[in-house]
Motif scaffolding. Sequence first.
Motif, PDB file in Angstrom:
ATOM      1  N   SER A 127       0.841  -1.199   0.000  1.00 27.40           N
ATOM      2  CA  SER A 127       0.000   0.000   0.000  1.00 27.40           C
ATOM      3  C   SER A 127       0.874   1.245   0.000  1.00 27.40           C
ATOM      4  CB  SER A 127      -0.890   0.018   1.251  1.00 27.40           C
ATOM      5  OG  SER A 127      -1.660  -1.150   1.361  1.00 27.40           O
ATOM      6  N   ASP A 128       0.269   2.370  -0.362  1.00 21.02           N
ATOM      7  CA  ASP A 128       0.916   3.665  -0.212  1.00 21.02           C
ATOM      8  C   ASP A 128       0.918   4.032   1.274  1.00 21.02           C
ATOM      9  OD1 ASP A 128       2.165   5.994  -0.995  1.00 21.02           O
ATOM     10  OD2 ASP A 128       0.310   7.036  -1.521  1.00 21.02           O
ATOM     11  N   LEU A 129       1.830   4.930   1.669  1.00 19.66           N
ATOM     12  CA  LEU A 129       1.991   5.255   3.085  1.00 19.66           C
ATOM     13  C   LEU A 129       2.007   6.762   3.318  1.00 19.66           C
ATOM     14  CD1 LEU A 129       2.569   4.314   6.020  1.00 19.66           C
ATOM     15  CD2 LEU A 129       5.007   4.375   5.443  1.00 19.66           C
ATOM     16  N   ASP A 403      -6.598   3.731  -7.977  1.00 24.57           N
ATOM     17  CA  ASP A 403      -6.538   2.855  -6.804  1.00 24.57           C
ATOM     18  C   ASP A 403      -7.882   2.150  -6.754  1.00 24.57           C
ATOM     19  OD1 ASP A 403      -4.088   3.952  -6.304  1.00 24.57           O
ATOM     20  OD2 ASP A 403      -4.652   4.981  -4.456  1.00 24.57           O
ATOM     21  N   LEU A 404      -7.898   0.876  -7.123  1.00 30.22           N
ATOM     22  CA  LEU A 404      -9.162   0.179  -7.351  1.00 30.22           C
ATOM     23  C   LEU A 404      -9.131  -1.219  -6.746  1.00 30.22           C
ATOM     24  CD1 LEU A 404      -9.458   1.147 -11.121  1.00 30.22           C
ATOM     25  CD2 LEU A 404     -10.809   2.133  -9.261  1.00 30.22           C
ATOM     26  N   VAL A 405     -10.320  -1.674  -6.335  1.00 32.70           N
ATOM     27  CA  VAL A 405     -10.471  -3.009  -5.746  1.00 32.70           C
ATOM     28  C   VAL A 405     -11.658  -3.697  -6.403  1.00 32.70           C
ATOM     29  CG1 VAL A 405     -10.823  -4.309  -3.615  1.00 32.70           C
ATOM     30  CG2 VAL A 405      -9.610  -2.132  -3.546  1.00 32.70           C
ATOM     31  N   LEU A 406     -11.426  -4.883  -6.934  1.00 31.74           N
ATOM     32  CA  LEU A 406     -12.484  -5.671  -7.559  1.00 31.74           C
ATOM     33  C   LEU A 406     -12.826  -6.839  -6.639  1.00 31.74           C
ATOM     34  CD1 LEU A 406     -14.164  -5.813 -10.215  1.00 31.74           C
ATOM     35  CD2 LEU A 406     -12.461  -7.458 -11.046  1.00 31.74           C
ATOM     36  N   VAL A 424     -11.842 -10.278  -2.222  1.00 30.35           N
ATOM     37  CA  VAL A 424     -11.054  -9.378  -3.078  1.00 30.35           C
ATOM     38  C   VAL A 424     -10.298 -10.229  -4.098  1.00 30.35           C
ATOM     39  CG1 VAL A 424      -9.166  -7.705  -3.140  1.00 30.35           C
ATOM     40  CG2 VAL A 424     -10.813  -7.664  -1.242  1.00 30.35           C
ATOM     41  N   VAL A 425     -10.531  -9.971  -5.376  1.00 32.79           N
ATOM     42  CA  VAL A 425      -9.900 -10.789  -6.409  1.00 32.79           C
ATOM     43  C   VAL A 425      -8.819 -10.040  -7.191  1.00 32.79           C
ATOM     44  CG1 VAL A 425     -11.862 -12.341  -6.692  1.00 32.79           C
ATOM     45  CG2 VAL A 425     -11.751 -10.246  -8.057  1.00 32.79           C
ATOM     46  N   ARG A 426      -8.923  -8.716  -7.257  1.00 35.81           N
ATOM     47  CA  ARG A 426      -7.873  -7.927  -7.922  1.00 35.81           C
ATOM     48  C   ARG A 426      -7.768  -6.561  -7.255  1.00 35.81           C
ATOM     49  NH1 ARG A 426      -8.261  -9.145 -14.453  1.00 35.81           N
ATOM     50  NH2 ARG A 426      -6.109  -8.367 -14.366  1.00 35.81           N
ATOM     51  N   VAL A 427      -6.548  -6.046  -7.200  1.00 36.81           N
ATOM     52  CA  VAL A 427      -6.283  -4.722  -6.643  1.00 36.81           C
ATOM     53  C   VAL A 427      -5.298  -4.003  -7.546  1.00 36.81           C
ATOM     54  CG1 VAL A 427      -5.326  -3.439  -4.678  1.00 36.81           C
ATOM     55  CG2 VAL A 427      -6.671  -5.506  -4.264  1.00 36.81           C
ATOM     56  N   TRP A 428      -5.557  -2.714  -7.763  1.00 40.44           N
ATOM     57  CA  TRP A 428      -4.612  -1.874  -8.498  1.00 40.44           C
ATOM     58  C   TRP A 428      -4.251  -0.670  -7.634  1.00 40.44           C
ATOM     59  CZ3 TRP A 428      -8.938  -4.084 -10.566  1.00 40.44           C
ATOM     60  CH2 TRP A 428      -8.778  -4.911 -11.688  1.00 40.44           C
ATOM     61  N   ARG A 429      -2.982  -0.350  -7.539  1.00 40.34           N
ATOM     62  CA  ARG A 429      -2.522   0.894  -6.907  1.00 40.34           C
ATOM     63  C   ARG A 429      -1.862   1.736  -7.983  1.00 40.34           C
ATOM     64  NH1 ARG A 429       2.201   2.455  -5.247  1.00 40.34           N
ATOM     65  NH2 ARG A 429       3.123   0.411  -4.816  1.00 40.34           N
TER      66      ARG A 429
END
Length: 441
Positions: A127-129, A403-406, A424-429
């Motif tokens: 994750s971003d901080l 920043d997305l969550v599928l 949660v199956v996919r995450v994009w940052r």
Amino acid sequence: MGITVIHSVLLFDGTCVHEAATVIFDSDNGKITSVFTGKSDVPLGAAVIDGTGYTLLPGLIESHMHCDGIILPPGIENIDGLQMSLKCGITTCCDLHSDPDVVKELREAIAVETAKARSLGGMVSTSDLKSALHAATIEDGYPKSYLLGESPSEELKRKIGRWPNVTLANAAEYIKTTKAKGADYIKIFQENCCSFAAKTGSLPSATLELQVALTKAAHAENLLVVAHANNAESTRMVLQAGADGLAHTFVDQSPPQELIDLYKATKAFTIPTLTALATLTGAEQSRRERFADVVQQKNLAAELIHQEMRKSVSWNAPEAKFEYAVQAVTKLKEEGLDIMAGTDSMVGLAGVAIGPSLWMELEMYVDLCGMSVVDALRTATAVPAKRFGLTDRGEVVPGKRADLVLVKGNVTERLQNLWEGDGVVRVWREGLEAAHFIKNR
């Protein structure tokens, strides 16, 4: 790399729900380019994802955690909580007191990984901080003496010896120095120990005069002030000092109307940390164990983490009750005040884990505090983005970070779809896919 199109998806954009939506984003610049209902022509060469049966959310924001692992026993290497959090759909972690050197190292690693992933078509793992760096601690005050205990290790004494000893004389200097080191906001402590299994007033406590000086100096530098307080008296003091929000809710009494009115007058937000207050009081044990089971089943963290999640701190004063915290959150929400989801999680603290504890926090908002699922989701997306001044994230709208969550299933009607089943199956940052999910598809 390049353009990705997600179509026919149930979209929660951070505020509202949209059916059969299409979201287009560009991994080359990390931005969302289009959001609309229905389908359209697919850009040439785009990667296409059919979102039928899935929910797309903004990346979740954890509003209260700690990244430096300071309470880990000697000899145990710190576990990267930012990796655990990304697996849970959290794309931004807001740290509220950690060593600046640790924060700097983590931020540099994030930047290197992001640049490498973007240039070589790779993946991200953390994750971003955002961080307050070292909070405005006072000499011998909380949490210094609490953490040092009776027989601290030399390493712990060294680490805590680096913490500030803030006074009226150096308050403005502390603010300027902390900002120069890269703080995104300021954390202050107001603690009289009345909610803990310790004598009230057993530690030195900051004065109202000092908190006013710190808050004014921070605001002069355009920095937000988030205040630790978990009892009504301390909450009242930091609100009177001008703090922008609370890092906890109070747990020592039912919410008095005059304190709710003070919240309304100051428009302060609250990060309740019900998860942390549950472990403090020993409440919600069956819920804690259920989420520990999820951690183990989904292989979200090391053995140490899900074992610690099963425990509780149980170090509250007899008059401090978890139900008071629930009452406070319910009342603040009813009054229209901003609630932001945070857990006070840190590696090594019994009863919590960076990442899955945010799921537990959201579930308690729905189960115990009368929030709708959509209201709960707002506390981890658009609301913290707005209140922390993170204007580039928290919503699925054109121009924001991708920043997305599928998630499989309808999360807006059933929150548990975040972690149950496929979850949660996919995450994009920033438009870059999380490595964990690519490996497990």
